[in-house]
Design a protein around this motif. Sequence first.
Motif, PDB file in Angstrom:
ATOM      1  N   GLY A   1       0.808  -1.211   0.000  1.00 24.40           N
ATOM      2  CA  GLY A   1       0.000   0.000   0.000  1.00 24.40           C
ATOM      3  C   GLY A   1       0.839   1.257   0.000  1.00 24.40           C
ATOM      4  N   LEU A   2       1.935   1.250   0.768  1.00 23.75           N
ATOM      5  CA  LEU A   2       2.834   2.410   0.781  1.00 23.75           C
ATOM      6  C   LEU A   2       3.433   2.662  -0.594  1.00 23.75           C
ATOM      7  CD1 LEU A   2       4.966   2.286   4.059  1.00 23.75           C
ATOM      8  CD2 LEU A   2       3.207   3.934   3.437  1.00 23.75           C
ATOM      9  N   GLN A   3       3.854   1.589  -1.280  1.00 26.20           N
ATOM     10  CA  GLN A   3       4.453   1.769  -2.595  1.00 26.20           C
ATOM     11  C   GLN A   3       3.429   2.288  -3.604  1.00 26.20           C
ATOM     12  OE1 GLN A   3       7.531   1.856  -3.587  1.00 26.20           O
ATOM     13  NE2 GLN A   3       6.829   2.341  -5.656  1.00 26.20           N
ATOM     14  N   VAL A   4       2.216   1.756  -3.543  1.00 23.75           N
ATOM     15  CA  VAL A   4       1.156   2.251  -4.435  1.00 23.75           C
ATOM     16  C   VAL A   4       0.870   3.721  -4.139  1.00 23.75           C
ATOM     17  CG1 VAL A   4      -1.283   2.035  -5.042  1.00 23.75           C
ATOM     18  CG2 VAL A   4       0.116  -0.021  -4.774  1.00 23.75           C
ATOM     19  N   GLY A   5       0.741   4.050  -2.859  1.00 23.97           N
ATOM     20  CA  GLY A   5       0.489   5.443  -2.500  1.00 23.97           C
ATOM     21  C   GLY A   5       1.618   6.359  -2.907  1.00 23.97           C
ATOM     22  N   ALA A   6       2.855   5.899  -2.724  1.00 20.59           N
ATOM     23  CA  ALA A   6       4.009   6.712  -3.103  1.00 20.59           C
ATOM     24  C   ALA A   6       4.021   6.998  -4.599  1.00 20.59           C
ATOM     25  CB  ALA A   6       5.299   6.002  -2.702  1.00 20.59           C
ATOM     26  N   SER A   7       3.591   6.024  -5.397  1.00 21.50           N
ATOM     27  CA  SER A   7       3.578   6.220  -6.850  1.00 21.50           C
ATOM     28  C   SER A   7       2.674   7.378  -7.248  1.00 21.50           C
ATOM     29  CB  SER A   7       3.119   4.936  -7.548  1.00 21.50           C
ATOM     30  OG  SER A   7       4.011   3.876  -7.287  1.00 21.50           O
ATOM     31  N   PHE A   8       1.545   7.530  -6.563  1.00 18.89           N
ATOM     32  CA  PHE A   8       0.629   8.635  -6.864  1.00 18.89           C
ATOM     33  C   PHE A   8       1.218   9.975  -6.460  1.00 18.89           C
ATOM     34  CE2 PHE A   8      -2.603   5.157  -6.588  1.00 18.89           C
ATOM     35  CZ  PHE A   8      -3.106   5.296  -7.870  1.00 18.89           C
ATOM     36  N   ILE A   9       1.996   9.995  -5.383  1.00 19.75           N
ATOM     37  CA  ILE A   9       2.678  11.222  -4.980  1.00 19.75           C
ATOM     38  C   ILE A   9       3.796  11.560  -5.959  1.00 19.75           C
ATOM     39  CG2 ILE A   9       4.179  12.256  -3.234  1.00 19.75           C
ATOM     40  CD1 ILE A   9       1.371  12.156  -2.211  1.00 19.75           C
ATOM     41  N   GLU A  10       4.587  10.556  -6.319  1.00 22.20           N
ATOM     42  CA  GLU A  10       5.767  10.773  -7.153  1.00 22.20           C
ATOM     43  C   GLU A  10       5.427  11.286  -8.544  1.00 22.20           C
ATOM     44  OE1 GLU A  10       7.487   6.939  -6.975  1.00 22.20           O
ATOM     45  OE2 GLU A  10       8.238   7.178  -4.920  1.00 22.20           O
ATOM     46  N   ASN A  11       4.243  10.931  -9.063  1.00 26.79           N
ATOM     47  CA  ASN A  11       3.904  11.415 -10.403  1.00 26.79           C
ATOM     48  C   ASN A  11       3.361  12.837 -10.400  1.00 26.79           C
ATOM     49  OD1 ASN A  11       1.132  11.358  -9.779  1.00 26.79           O
ATOM     50  ND2 ASN A  11       0.799   9.378 -10.742  1.00 26.79           N
ATOM     51  N   GLY A  12       3.248  13.424  -9.221  1.00 24.23           N
ATOM     52  CA  GLY A  12       2.892  14.834  -9.117  1.00 24.23           C
ATOM     53  C   GLY A  12       1.410  15.144  -9.148  1.00 24.23           C
ATOM     54  N   ARG A  13       0.567  14.134  -9.245  1.00 22.20           N
ATOM     55  CA  ARG A  13      -0.866  14.394  -9.389  1.00 22.20           C
ATOM     56  C   ARG A  13      -1.581  14.566  -8.053  1.00 22.20           C
ATOM     57  NH1 ARG A  13      -4.059  10.519 -13.215  1.00 22.20           N
ATOM     58  NH2 ARG A  13      -5.607  12.099 -12.671  1.00 22.20           N
ATOM     59  N   TYR A  14      -1.023  13.981  -7.001  1.00 21.86           N
ATOM     60  CA  TYR A  14      -1.701  14.001  -5.702  1.00 21.86           C
ATOM     61  C   TYR A  14      -0.737  14.464  -4.615  1.00 21.86           C
ATOM     62  CZ  TYR A  14      -5.238  11.279  -8.138  1.00 21.86           C
ATOM     63  OH  TYR A  14      -6.183  10.854  -9.042  1.00 21.86           O
ATOM     64  N   LYS A  15      -1.304  15.104  -3.587  1.00 23.00           N
ATOM     65  CA  LYS A  15      -0.477  15.677  -2.534  1.00 23.00           C
ATOM     66  C   LYS A  15      -0.783  15.127  -1.144  1.00 23.00           C
ATOM     67  CE  LYS A  15       0.224  20.021  -5.031  1.00 23.00           C
ATOM     68  NZ  LYS A  15       1.542  19.568  -5.494  1.00 23.00           N
ATOM     69  N   LYS A  16      -1.915  14.458  -0.980  1.00 30.26           N
ATOM     70  CA  LYS A  16      -2.255  13.897   0.332  1.00 30.26           C
ATOM     71  C   LYS A  16      -2.877  12.515   0.138  1.00 30.26           C
ATOM     72  CE  LYS A  16      -2.642  18.024   3.195  1.00 30.26           C
ATOM     73  NZ  LYS A  16      -1.904  18.899   2.281  1.00 30.26           N
ATOM     74  N   VAL A  17      -2.065  11.502   0.426  1.00 29.21           N
ATOM     75  CA  VAL A  17      -2.488  10.115   0.284  1.00 29.21           C
ATOM     76  C   VAL A  17      -2.375   9.443   1.647  1.00 29.21           C
ATOM     77  CG1 VAL A  17      -2.022   7.893  -0.814  1.00 29.21           C
ATOM     78  CG2 VAL A  17      -1.723  10.015  -2.121  1.00 29.21           C
ATOM     79  N   MET A  18      -3.470   8.852   2.102  1.00 29.53           N
ATOM     80  CA  MET A  18      -3.450   8.153   3.383  1.00 29.53           C
ATOM     81  C   MET A  18      -3.411   6.651   3.135  1.00 29.53           C
ATOM     82  SD  MET A  18      -5.986   8.559   6.701  1.00 29.53           S
ATOM     83  CE  MET A  18      -5.486  10.270   6.941  1.00 29.53           C
ATOM     84  N   VAL A  19      -2.483   5.975   3.817  1.00 30.28           N
ATOM     85  CA  VAL A  19      -2.335   4.519   3.700  1.00 30.28           C
ATOM     86  C   VAL A  19      -2.509   3.915   5.085  1.00 30.28           C
ATOM     87  CG1 VAL A  19      -0.865   2.611   2.967  1.00 30.28           C
ATOM     88  CG2 VAL A  19      -0.706   4.824   1.793  1.00 30.28           C
ATOM     89  N   ILE A  20      -3.444   2.987   5.195  1.00 30.33           N
ATOM     90  CA  ILE A  20      -3.735   2.342   6.474  1.00 30.33           C
ATOM     91  C   ILE A  20      -3.604   0.830   6.317  1.00 30.33           C
ATOM     92  CG2 ILE A  20      -5.505   1.903   8.239  1.00 30.33           C
ATOM     93  CD1 ILE A  20      -6.671   4.657   7.575  1.00 30.33           C
ATOM     94  N   GLY A  21      -2.945   0.196   7.267  1.00 31.81           N
ATOM     95  CA  GLY A  21      -2.894  -1.262   7.335  1.00 31.81           C
ATOM     96  C   GLY A  21      -3.618  -1.721   8.585  1.00 31.81           C
ATOM     97  N   ALA A  22      -4.642  -2.546   8.417  1.00 30.02           N
ATOM     98  CA  ALA A  22      -5.443  -2.948   9.577  1.00 30.02           C
ATOM     99  C   ALA A  22      -6.087  -4.301   9.317  1.00 30.02           C
ATOM    100  CB  ALA A  22      -6.525  -1.904   9.869  1.00 30.02           C
ATOM    101  N   ASP A  23      -6.225  -5.082  10.386  1.00 28.90           N
ATOM    102  CA  ASP A  23      -6.888  -6.379  10.259  1.00 28.90           C
ATOM    103  C   ASP A  23      -7.577  -6.768  11.554  1.00 28.90           C
ATOM    104  OD1 ASP A  23      -6.626  -7.874   7.659  1.00 28.90           O
ATOM    105  OD2 ASP A  23      -4.545  -7.240   7.923  1.00 28.90           O
ATOM    106  N   LYS A  24      -8.738  -7.389  11.393  1.00 29.26           N
ATOM    107  CA  LYS A  24      -9.445  -8.025  12.499  1.00 29.26           C
ATOM    108  C   LYS A  24      -9.220  -9.521  12.356  1.00 29.26           C
ATOM    109  CE  LYS A  24     -14.027  -8.692  14.543  1.00 29.26           C
ATOM    110  NZ  LYS A  24     -15.482  -8.430  14.413  1.00 29.26           N
ATOM    111  N   MET A  25      -8.051  -9.961  12.802  1.00 27.78           N
ATOM    112  CA  MET A  25      -7.668 -11.351  12.587  1.00 27.78           C
ATOM    113  C   MET A  25      -8.498 -12.333  13.407  1.00 27.78           C
ATOM    114  SD  MET A  25      -5.572 -11.146  10.220  1.00 27.78           S
ATOM    115  CE  MET A  25      -5.127 -12.875  10.172  1.00 27.78           C
ATOM    116  N   SER A  26      -9.113 -11.849  14.476  1.00 26.56           N
ATOM    117  CA  SER A  26      -9.919 -12.745  15.307  1.00 26.56           C
ATOM    118  C   SER A  26     -11.086 -13.359  14.541  1.00 26.56           C
ATOM    119  CB  SER A  26     -10.448 -11.996  16.534  1.00 26.56           C
ATOM    120  OG  SER A  26     -11.248 -10.885  16.152  1.00 26.56           O
TER     121      SER A  26
END
Length: 333
Positions: A122-147
């Motif tokens: 997710g971080l790499q995907v989000g970084a790609s959107f920042i790096e191409n100059g089109r977006y300035k605020k990308v939020m990446v969250i990793g979460a799981d309800k493993m129970s």
Amino acid sequence: MERITAAITGVGGYVPPDVLTNYQLENMLDITDTWIREHLGVRERRILKGPGQGTSLICNYTAMEICHKRGISPEEIEILIIATSTPDMITPNTASIVARDIGAVNAWGIDLNGACAGFLIGLQVGASFIENGRYKKVMVIGADKMSCLVDYKERVTAAVFGDGGGGVLLEPDTTGLGINDTLLKTDGNGGEHLFIKAGGSAWPATEETVQNREHFMRMNGKAIFSAAVQHLSEIIAEILQRNRLTAEDIRWLVPHQANKRIVSATAAELDFPLEKTMFNIERYGNTTAGTIPLCLWDYEDTLQKGDNLLLVAFGAGFTWGAMHVVWAYDSAD
């Protein structure tokens, strides 16, 4: 032309209040607190309880903390990426639910299932959107309800997995801070060692799949341990070499909290000092896509602008990866 990198400018996290201790598991299963601590490194894990409470709740709290700490409103978020193996529902995606709940009315969102390596992906995907100059605020969250995937008749998975998650805000930087390099890899031959058979399109839910307990996770711990140590050692060595870094240059190794033995064995293979390795598995267990951002959340006050971090993860699939990050702000301020 200036190189644009994606800098981490805010961190948030959330773990549910309900705690499942090793001593409680002793009363449920043929397992002891001593064995869990020695083999897995876990003392307790958090469990998300209550009807209708899913991964989106973890993400909602995380997102709002990031916005509060960064001093922005949810309306400013342009992209919301949720890395999870436990979406609230098959459809709609959890990102859409979170965007609705927090009021991120200007964001578009996607879910990514990369198992324990999901946050790095997710971080790499989000970084790609920042790096191409089109977006300035990308939020990446990793979460799981493993129970919701754990068979509480199976002692190892019941002991190691927990619920929780964290995330970051990515923004553009032109001074060399942020995500500098990423290596991501997959070997589908490892899929047989960690899987949930039923519930997908190949094996839809039936009365038989439920009776056979085929909607719970099955794991071959020995095979995963060997593969994880080998692949993580190799990928860490590779990313250090191609960025002309040594272990001495790294302020923190930020590993996926699979279990403490995997992390310790990987660090030993590379002569990486454990005192520079983030650990919090003893309190949360393995929260899958949530472990790395929860480490950043827990250790945020120790991080200073310019610190070299090495984020590494290994998970089902097999999928694994490593990421070199230069921290972008003085967290203790």
